[in-house]
Structure formats: C-alpha cells, structure tokens
Design an enzyme around this catalytic site. Sequence first.
Site, PDB file in Angstrom:
ATOM      1  N   ASP A   1      46.591  57.113  42.252  1.00 28.15           N
ATOM      2  CA  ASP A   1      45.320  56.471  42.540  1.00 28.15           C
ATOM      3  C   ASP A   1      44.265  57.151  41.658  1.00 28.15           C
ATOM      4  OD1 ASP A   1      43.243  55.078  44.014  1.00 28.15           O
ATOM      5  OD2 ASP A   1      42.918  56.946  45.096  1.00 28.15           O
TER       6      ASP A   1
ATOM      7  N   ASP B   1      40.211  57.121  42.291  1.00 29.78           N
ATOM      8  CA  ASP B   1      39.096  57.740  43.015  1.00 29.78           C
ATOM      9  C   ASP B   1      39.593  58.674  44.119  1.00 29.78           C
ATOM     10  OD1 ASP B   1      37.878  55.923  41.403  1.00 29.78           O
ATOM     11  OD2 ASP B   1      36.684  54.971  42.957  1.00 29.78           O
TER      12      ASP B   1
END
Length: 211
Positions: A10, A12
């Site tokens: 991922d 953020d």
Amino acid sequence: MPARFLVVLDADSTLLRNEVIELIADEAGRGAEVAAATEAAMRGEVDFATSLRQRVRALEGVPIAAFERVRARVEPTQGAAAFIAGVHERGGVVGVVSGGFHEVLDHVAPGLGVDRWRANRLVVDDGALTGSVDGEIVDAAAKAATLREWAASLEVPLSRTVAVGDGANDLRMMAAAGLGVAFNAKPTVRERADIVVAPVDLREILPLLPR
C-alpha cells in the site's frame, strides 16, 4: 532473469508516512474533516469507494499548482528505499497499489526504486480539481486483482507474493498473497494478517521475504 518473488505495498501510511488525501485537503482548508473520514475508512467502518468519492468532493477547487506543495510534504516511511533495494538484491520485484493518487505517486515511486504502481487519478478542469475521480476507484477488490495480475505477468506463483498494508482496504490483497503483512496497521488488519510488524521501519520486513 525472472523475478523470484513479488512484494506489493500500500502507499499511504505504508510506503509513505502520510495520508496524501489529507495533505491535498489541507490546501482546501478541509484537512481535519477529511482526516476523520480517512480514519473511519481505514478502520473498515465505511465502504472505501464511497468514502473516497466523498473525500475527493472536498478537494473541489484545489489548484493543480498546489501539488508542488503537497509533494514537498510527502515523506517516505523509514527504511523505504533500503527495503526496496533489499528486495531487488534478493531478486524480487516491488509494486505499489494505492487508493491514493497517481498525481503524487508518479513523482515519489521512481525515486524510491518502485518497479510498478497503480493508483487513482483526479479529474482536473481549468487548472483545478473538480472533486471527482477519473475512472474506476482502486479499492480492496482492485488491489487484490492487481496483485494477482502482476504476479501472473511476472510468472511468480501467489505463494511467492507478499502484500503489505495498514488499512481495511488492504485485507483482500493480503489474503490473496502468500504472506499478508500488517504494517503500521489498524487493529482489524493486525487481527487478520499472517504476521504483524510493529516497528514502523520497512527494513523490518526484509527477514520475512521468500528465500
């Protein structure tokens, strides 16, 4: 030489310290409002795609020129570049699939050595954001599908894939991977991951990589 394994992260709060949508929202004076909505989405309390559309609406009117300030505030997570270099040294490929935005990731990912990435795109009209997302949203299903697609294209079996994430929208790709790693993660993600990495330093994941 074929890839030995694939790591998909991922962006953020995983590859990056920040939640980029909150940095953009700061430019519209709506940072606190969007941060609260992001937190609820990452805990899995609301549907991610619906939440993202609502949060992006709060960005309407932010000028594209503001992205220079946003990108200047983005910080890679501790150990990010060293982790990616370590994956490469072991013969692996690094991908990033994000519910965030290409407008930032396109500038950050190459410098960190990321091999491939996918994210959302924001609609721009007359030099400013319209408050809409362009095309299909990269949600939990899209993240899992992307991991599978990249693994197939690299001829890497799913058993030799690693997915790293922090929020509820990462759970499906973590379940699809050979190893799902909760990193800097919300409680629901820590509960369902194969393994939890507590120190917020991506180098801590290196010993877990396929041999």
